[in-house]
Scaffold this active site. Structure first.
Site, PDB file in Angstrom:
ATOM      1  CB  CYS A 252      -3.751   8.570  -5.581  1.00 26.94           C
ATOM      2  SG  CYS A 252      -5.012   8.233  -4.664  1.00 26.94           S
TER       3      CYS A 252
ATOM      4  CE  LYS B 140      -1.954   1.642  -9.551  1.00 28.59           C
ATOM      5  NZ  LYS B 140      -2.223   0.743  -8.379  1.00 28.59           N
TER       6      LYS B 140
ATOM      7  CE  LYS C  39      -4.588   0.925   0.962  1.00 27.73           C
ATOM      8  NZ  LYS C  39      -4.742   2.060   0.280  1.00 27.73           N
TER       9      LYS C  39
END
Length: 987
Positions: free
Chosen positions: A673, A711, A578
């Site tokens: 995110c 990412k 995480k």
């Protein structure tokens, strides 16, 4: 040519055009729109006689008069179609404490194989089934689930009732059977070179119990296993007494072949007590003997009446039927019956006799039994079809004697037999003295069977007539003699299979103890194994070896190291922790924050969204824990995940910590995110600016020497631009893609979900799972085409094995999983992903000649192949050449839908969608007819193919006629090169 085009244009206009451009043509009004829905919720008027006529003419219930079944040995119900199986599997809750598994005699992991079916993984499902039940196909056809697994099903009280576990089991194993894959002993097991594995083991009888026992002994590694059978074939009652319409012979023969593939030897034509004895087997050197013989003689009940040819018993009638139909495949060679046939008894065997009587020529069949409906022995799985075939049931009648008429038994005398108490669990009966007679042409008794073999008399319990055994299935008084199946009084086929399995384990224990082996080897019953399990899924990515390409994304499944440890224990190839930050950027989450997508009101689709932020745990937790995890799991890949603001000092500091204080194999930079962190200048706030992405990558890669992954957000229009910036900054790989901002439907009063705090606040949450996959595939393919030397981790809606295969084809080398695990669990999901991908690759490599597409049989040639010399990495990007701009696609290859009447349900879904969302090119008369394609009006859009609920019922094929593009009103000036006429390739 111009004249031909004009004639085609006029013909098409006559079909689809009218004088007024806002009205449909007369042809369409008359032939297409006549069945269109109009004025919903309007009262109708129809004569009752019309309804009666329709109901009678188009009865689809399967009910009939049994005499219509003469010579019809077709299976009672077709195997489920793929779409039917998936729909039924979706109903299953996949319960944690699955009551169905506890209710299953062989303890099959039912929820897991149903999960595999839902995910289109037939091999994974079959492997689960056959691991615990080597006769999983026959048991799927014959298992009395109403008394076993389905009896305990948690959805039994729902509208559709208990899950059709037997139908799903039959479907999965039958689909796998078509692949033609052989069973092998698991090569991962210890070698079977110890002398104990040379022990000779004899099994008597080649029925379910012995086949099962032999299979498990073979999987354990025993090499000298011999089954002795008095018949000239194996299969026991499934072959000799279960009719073809319930269990086709090809299926049990396949199961027998699977047993032989483990090296099991069969000796036919050898009967216990006649050709050999148990003692003679011992003298021949057999160290263990298993009694799997059945009940060889019928209980006759009516005395000496069977000399007359029209008086039969189940043990003479059913074997003759099956010898003709199953073995000789000559339906005309069955016993010839006629007129009224009476069957005495109410067990499954009695009903097999009754139903077979119709197929042998009976015009009327009556089943007479001495009990009432509430305590009959027959199971619903055969009782209901028997009722539907028009069999007459006569309860509460005790047979007394047969009456001769003209020197031949033609009547039976019955005495009424009624309950004398009201206890439904222990009804007591007594004859009343009231007698009646009934005439018959043929009579079949089915009073049950018993053991009549002198060789077994010494082992029989005189109270119940069965072989007496202990809990380890050892015959009382012998440690080398075991028994199971009908001989010990089991109730059904699947119980017999379990007896064989259980006995094999205790035989294994006995032999290993006899040879003084301290540690039981193997120490468990091995799984069903084939060459598919040997398909290598390992892959080397950027110099790091991955045991398999399946890993956990930086998401709720990697919230803590204990969770990652459990995932590694279950076999996951890698995990991305995480995302963590510097202490100064620590966060606290809101509640609630993870929720299902409202795109699926039934919550069956694994589509989720969330407003969860990054990890609440400290950087120190993730850094310290990485060393412990890598020490315990050195062969599993651990990937760190970090996030900072666009501050060089922060990125360098956190990266140095990862280098000096952790033991990560790779490092992922979370620049994507979509919620919460963006407002703090992190995540997506950094990831949508190519220069910022490049800066961050340069800062990080200059501080650390392990591969760096970025990412990427799905929100930036061109992911290749961001990926190129990451590469220029020194990143070696990208993850495509993260979640994208969504907002779910509120309830009818406007209250959102999730609703945070007293004010019921909500924000845009990251959508993931199934709804993300098409976007993630697009992003993956875009980057793979633009930057072929950049490694891609696929992420976003990878739920099942064929999804992983899609990402492979479009450029990904490994897969990050989250939603699938949120929907189920680590073990079930990974098992499905691995076995599914292995099966697809095996089928692509070995079943091309059978025209399979992965695990799917197909009539069209597969687009891809997979060489046995290739590694997984050679499959990466092999589908990219199919992706073209529309401008580069051919206009000459027009297809047209073809409706296959053999599978069409006549629902008219294709008609409706073409009517109001297409080109009005389907005719449907609304009276139980098949839809018809009007080829002249069809433009080949394939919308009908998309909405058809039956897979394969509509296929797209080359059209037979030319197509002329309908412009409505001709263009004033046509662009150069515009195509108006497309000739048929069929010509």
């Amino acid at each position: 040519m111009i004249r031909h085009i004009l004639s085609l244009s006029k013909r098409n206009q006559s079909f689809g055009s009218s004088k007024n451009i806002v009205d449909f043509s007369e042809f369409l009004e008359r032939n297409v729109l006549s069945s269109a829905p109009k004025q919903i919720s309007t009262a109708t008027i129809r004569n009752t006689k019309e309804r009666e006529h329709y109901s009678k003419c188009f009865d689809r219930t399967g009910k009939c008069q049994g005499c219509e079944k003469n010579k019809n040995w077709k299976k009672d119900e077709n195997r489920l179609t793929i779409s039917e199986a998936i729909r039924e599997a979706q109903r299953c809750l996949k319960c944690t404490d699955a009551p169905c598994q506890k209710g299953c005699s062989t303890t099959i992991d039912i929820k897991s194989f149903i999960y595999n079916i839902e995910k289109k993984n037939w091999y994974g499902a079959a492997k689960v089934i056959l691991t615990d039940n080597p006769l999983g196909l026959s048991c799927g056809q014959l298992c009395p689930i109403s008394e076993l697994c389905a009896r305990n099903c948690n959805v039994s009280t729902s509208e559709k009732g208990a899950i059709k576990i037997n139908k799903l089991q039959e479907f999965a194993v039958s689909m796998f059977k078509e692949m033609g894959v052989k069973q092998i002993r698991d090569p991962k097991l210890p070698k079977n070179d110890h002398i104990v594995f040379d022990s000779s083991i004899a099994l008597i009888g080649a029925g379910a119990a012995s086949l099962s026992c032999a299979t498990f002994l073979g999987r354990l590694g025993y090499k000298n296993i011999t089954i002795f059978e008095k018949q000239q074939h194996a299969g026991g009652l499934v072959v000799t007494e279960i009719p073809m319409n319930r269990s086709p012979i090809d299926d049990i023969n396949w199961e027998i072949e699977q047993v032989k593939q483990l090296g099991i030897k069969f000796v036919f034509g050898k009967e216990l007590g006649k050709d050999f004895t148990i003692e003679s087997l011992r003298k021949e050197g057999y160290e263990c003997v298993f009694l799997g013989c059945g009940l060889n003689e019928p209980k006759k009940g009516l005395g000496n009446v069977y000399q007359q040819s029209h008086i039969l018993n189940s043990k003479t009638f059913l074997p003759k039927v099956n010898r003709a139909v199953k073995q000789d495949k000559d339906v005309d060679a069955t016993p010839k019956l006629s007129g009224h046939v009476i069957v005495l008894g109410i067990g499954d065997t009695a009903l097999d006799c009754a139903r077979s009587a119709y197929r042998c020529g009976a015009e009327r069949v009556s089943v007479i039994f001495r009990r009432g409906w509430q305590d009959i022995r027959a199971n619903d799985e055969i009782l209901i079809p028997s009722k539907n075939e028009g069999i007459n049931f006569i309860p509460y009648e005790q047979p007394i004697q047969l009456i001769e008429v003209g020197g031949k038994f033609k009547q039976i005398e019955l005495e009424q037999n009624l309950p004398i108490n009201n206890d439904p669990y222990n009804l007591q009966y007594k004859v009343t003295g009231e007698k009646t007679r009934m005439s018959f042409d043929y009579l079949i008794t089915a009073f049950g069977s018993e053991i009549q073999n002198k060789e077994l008399e010494q082992f029989i319990n005189q109270k119940n007539g069965f072989v007496q055994i202990n809990e380890q299935h050892q015959v009382k008084g012998y440690d080398w003699l075991y028994a199971g199946g009908d001989a010990v009084g089991v109730a059904n086929l699947v119980d017999a299979v379990n007896d064989g399995k259980t006995s094999s384990w205790y035989i294994h224990n006995f032999l290993q103890n006899k040879y003084s082996i301290q540690k039981l080897t193997p120490d468990h019953l091995p799984s069903y194994t084939t060459e598919i399990d040997n398909i290598d899924l390992s892959i080397n990515i950027l110099g790091v070896n991955f045991q398999n390409p399946f890993g956990l994304a930086s998401a709720p499944p990697t919230t803590s190291y204990p969770m990652i440890k459990r995932a590694f224990q279950e076999g996951w190839g890698f995990a991305v922790v995480k995302t963590f930050v510097l202490d100064k950027d620590a966060i606290t989450n809101v509640s609630p924050r993870i929720y299902k997508s409202t795109t699926d009101p039934l919550k069956q689709d694994p589509g989720y969204a969330n407003i969860e932020l990054i990890s609440e745990k400290s950087a120190k937790y993730w850094l310290e824990g990485s060393k412990q995890i890598k020490k315990e799991f050195p062969n599993h890949v651990l990937i760190g995940s970090i996030m900072c603001q666009h501050i060089e000092k922060d990125w360098r500091e956190l990266t140095r910590k990862c280098k000096n204080e952790a033991q990560f194999d790779m490092l992922e930079l979370n620049l994507s995110c979509p919620h919460g962190m963006t407002e703090l200048g992190m995540g997506r706030a950094c990831g949508e600016n190519p220069q910022i992405v490049k800066d961050i990558c340069q800062w990080v890669t200059s501080e650390i020497d392990i591969p760096v992954i970025v990412k990427i957000t799905p929100n930036y229009p061109d992911s290749a631009v961001i990926a190129q910036a990451a590469k220029e900054g020194g990143a070696k790989a990208v993850t495509l893609t993260n979640t994208f901002p969504t907002l779910m439907d509120p309830d009818p009063l406007g209250t959102p979900w999730p609703a945070v705090g007293e004010e019921n606040n909500v924000t845009y949450g990251g959508g993931c799972g199934s709804m993300l996959r098409p976007i993630a595939l697009r992003k993956t393919s875009e980057v793979a085409k633009a930057i072929p030397d950049l490694t891609i981790f696929g992420s976003g809606g990878i739920i099942q094995g064929d999804h992983a295969l899609s990402f492979l084809r479009y450029g990904a080398s490994a897969f990050q999983i989250c939603s699938a695990v949120q929907d189920q669990d680590f073990a079930t999901v990974l098992y499905d992903l691995k076995t599914s991908l292995q099966a697809h690759l095996y089928a692509s490599q070995n079943l091309n000649q059978k025209q399979w597409k992965g695990q799917f049989p197909s009539t069209s040639k597969p687009a891809y192949g997979f060489s046995s010399n290739n590694k997984l990495k050679n499959l990466v990007g092999t589908g990219l050449h199919h992706i073209k701009d529309i401008a580069d696609m051919k206009r000459e290859d027009f297809l047209i839908p073809k409706i296959h009447e053999d599978s069409c349900l006549k629902c008219g879904r294709c008609y409706l969608t073409c009517l109001d969302s297409g080109y009005q090119a389907i005719k449907f008369d609304n009276f139980n007819s098949f839809p018809t394609i009007i080829e002249e009006l069809c433009t080949g859009c394939a919308l009908c193919h998309a909405v058809c609920p039956v897979e394969g019922s509509i296929s797209m094929e080359i059209r037979a006629t030319d197509i002329v593009v309908n412009r409505g009103i001709p263009l004033d000036k046509e662009p150069e090169g515009l195509i108006n006429h497309i000739p048929s390739r069929k010509k």
